[in-house]
Design a protein around this motif. Structure first.
Motif, PDB file in Angstrom:
ATOM      1  N   GLY A 100       0.836  -1.189   0.000  1.00  0.00           N
ATOM      2  CA  GLY A 100       0.000   0.000   0.000  1.00  0.00           C
ATOM      3  C   GLY A 100       0.876   1.245   0.000  1.00  0.00           C
ATOM      4  O   GLY A 100       2.103   1.173   0.087  1.00  0.00           O
TER       5      GLY A 100
ATOM      6  N   ARG B 231       2.472   4.163   1.777  1.00  0.00           N
ATOM      7  CA  ARG B 231       2.818   4.369   3.189  1.00  0.00           C
ATOM      8  C   ARG B 231       2.780   5.842   3.552  1.00  0.00           C
ATOM      9  O   ARG B 231       3.365   6.688   2.870  1.00  0.00           O
ATOM     10  CB  ARG B 231       4.205   3.799   3.478  1.00  0.00           C
TER      11      ARG B 231
ATOM     12  N   ALA C  69      -8.543   7.164   6.024  1.00  0.00           N
ATOM     13  CA  ALA C  69      -8.000   5.886   6.513  1.00  0.00           C
ATOM     14  C   ALA C  69      -9.045   4.779   6.480  1.00  0.00           C
ATOM     15  O   ALA C  69      -8.709   3.598   6.352  1.00  0.00           O
ATOM     16  CB  ALA C  69      -7.460   6.050   7.933  1.00  0.00           C
TER      17      ALA C  69
ATOM     18  N   VAL D 224      -9.299   0.529   9.753  1.00  0.00           N
ATOM     19  CA  VAL D 224      -7.878   0.239   9.879  1.00  0.00           C
ATOM     20  C   VAL D 224      -7.664  -1.151  10.468  1.00  0.00           C
ATOM     21  O   VAL D 224      -8.237  -1.498  11.501  1.00  0.00           O
ATOM     22  CB  VAL D 224      -7.185   1.290  10.768  1.00  0.00           C
TER      23      VAL D 224
ATOM     24  N   ASP E 155      -9.553  -0.922   4.882  1.00  0.00           N
ATOM     25  CA  ASP E 155      -9.121   0.096   3.923  1.00  0.00           C
ATOM     26  C   ASP E 155      -7.650   0.475   4.062  1.00  0.00           C
ATOM     27  O   ASP E 155      -7.057   1.000   3.122  1.00  0.00           O
ATOM     28  CB  ASP E 155      -9.981   1.351   4.085  1.00  0.00           C
ATOM     29  N   SER E 156      -7.079   0.256   5.235  1.00  0.00           N
ATOM     30  CA  SER E 156      -5.679   0.591   5.471  1.00  0.00           C
ATOM     31  C   SER E 156      -5.122  -0.315   6.558  1.00  0.00           C
ATOM     32  O   SER E 156      -5.877  -0.928   7.320  1.00  0.00           O
ATOM     33  CB  SER E 156      -5.521   2.072   5.864  1.00  0.00           C
TER      34      SER E 156
ATOM     35  N   LEU F 283       1.009   4.042   8.500  1.00  0.00           N
ATOM     36  CA  LEU F 283      -0.264   3.618   7.934  1.00  0.00           C
ATOM     37  C   LEU F 283      -0.100   3.389   6.438  1.00  0.00           C
ATOM     38  O   LEU F 283       0.344   4.279   5.709  1.00  0.00           O
ATOM     39  CB  LEU F 283      -1.343   4.672   8.177  1.00  0.00           C
ATOM     40  N   GLU F 284      -0.433   2.194   5.997  1.00  0.00           N
ATOM     41  CA  GLU F 284      -0.391   1.867   4.573  1.00  0.00           C
ATOM     42  C   GLU F 284      -1.810   1.889   4.024  1.00  0.00           C
ATOM     43  O   GLU F 284      -2.677   1.134   4.459  1.00  0.00           O
ATOM     44  CB  GLU F 284       0.260   0.498   4.359  1.00  0.00           C
ATOM     45  N   VAL F 285      -2.056   2.797   3.084  1.00  0.00           N
ATOM     46  CA  VAL F 285      -3.389   2.998   2.520  1.00  0.00           C
ATOM     47  C   VAL F 285      -3.516   2.165   1.254  1.00  0.00           C
ATOM     48  O   VAL F 285      -2.657   2.215   0.373  1.00  0.00           O
ATOM     49  CB  VAL F 285      -3.624   4.493   2.216  1.00  0.00           C
TER      50      VAL F 285
END
Length: 242
Positions: A143, A145, A183, A186, A209-210, A224-226
């Motif tokens: 994802g 980052r 986000a 999560v 989603d993330s 957080l990787e989206v």
């Protein structure tokens, strides 16, 4: 008489539209937004062992209407799924769980210098900052980052891409993108402790989603990787000397 619609006609219509809408403008010292962004950037650097980096200029990104529309459409989709009774929705029903995040990108041009509002030809110069502002983020597994702090975002970019940046030794510049991020729901990585395992959704639960990494000093969502790059909207660019 020359009309803007005439200029948009032709084979390169999409590129011409991007040149008009996807531009940046420098924020002056008297601008409240500049002061706020600089405070957020400096206060979250969190590098006590070294001096805080020097901010060279702060730019506002003027996103195209279509880019804003896609961002809001993604938010609406996240909210709709949350209202549908998805477990652990939380803030998703209100604003899609929107966060302010940092993403550091290599800068190989003088973006915004001298009041310039244009972007460089990122395709030929490999300037990641201009490429993101012009074309948005590209999905790369697992994802895109983003970080809760500017310092972590800088460290992550250096670790991944080395010390590329505009300028020579002693005055290398990089671009810190300050972004709005939807986000959504999560998923937390399980790091082996009972508490984190309990907070992490099981494989059988609904999609997320993330994905969040380990908690940091500044935020419980330090990394957080989206999963959907449409969920990230660059709003400001902090050009700084690292």
């Amino acid at each position: 008489m020359f009309l803007l619609d005439d200029w948009f006609s032709g084979a390169d219509i999409s590129e011409r539209k991007k040149m008009v809408f996807l531009t940046v403008s420098e924020l002056g010292p008297e601008d409240t937004s500049r002061n706020i962004i600089e405070i957020i950037f400096q206060s979250s650097w969190l590098k006590k062992q070294s001096p805080v980096c020097a901010v060279d200029r702060i730019l506002k990104v003027h996103n195209a209407p279509a880019t804003l529309a896609r961002f809001e459409a993604y938010r609406d989709a996240v909210k709709a799924r949350a209202r549908g009774g998805r477990p652990g929705a939380g803030r998703c029903t209100a604003d899609g769980n929107e966060l302010l995040r940092f993403h550091c990108a290599a800068l190989s041009c003088s973006l915004g210098a001298g009041g310039a509002t244009h972007l460089c030809d990122a395709a030929s110069s490999s300037c990641a900052a201009c490429g993101i502002v012009r074309d948005g983020f590209k999905f790369r597994a697992p994802g895109v980052r983003t970080m809760a702090t500017s310092g972590r975002a800088h460290d992550d970019a250096v670790a991944v891409g080395g010390e590329e940046g505009e300028g020579g030794e002693g005055e290398r510049r990089r671009a810190m993108l300050v972004c709005r991020v939807i986000a959504g729901r999560v998923k937390r990585r399980c790091e082996g402790t009972a508490e984190e395992a309990e907070a992490s959704p099981s494989a059988e639960e609904e999609e997320y989603d993330s994905v969040a990494g380990t908690a940091g000093v500044y935020s419980s969502l330090d990394e957080l990787e989206v999963l959907n790059p449409t969920a990230i909207l660059p709003c400001f660019v902090v050009v700084y000397k690292a």
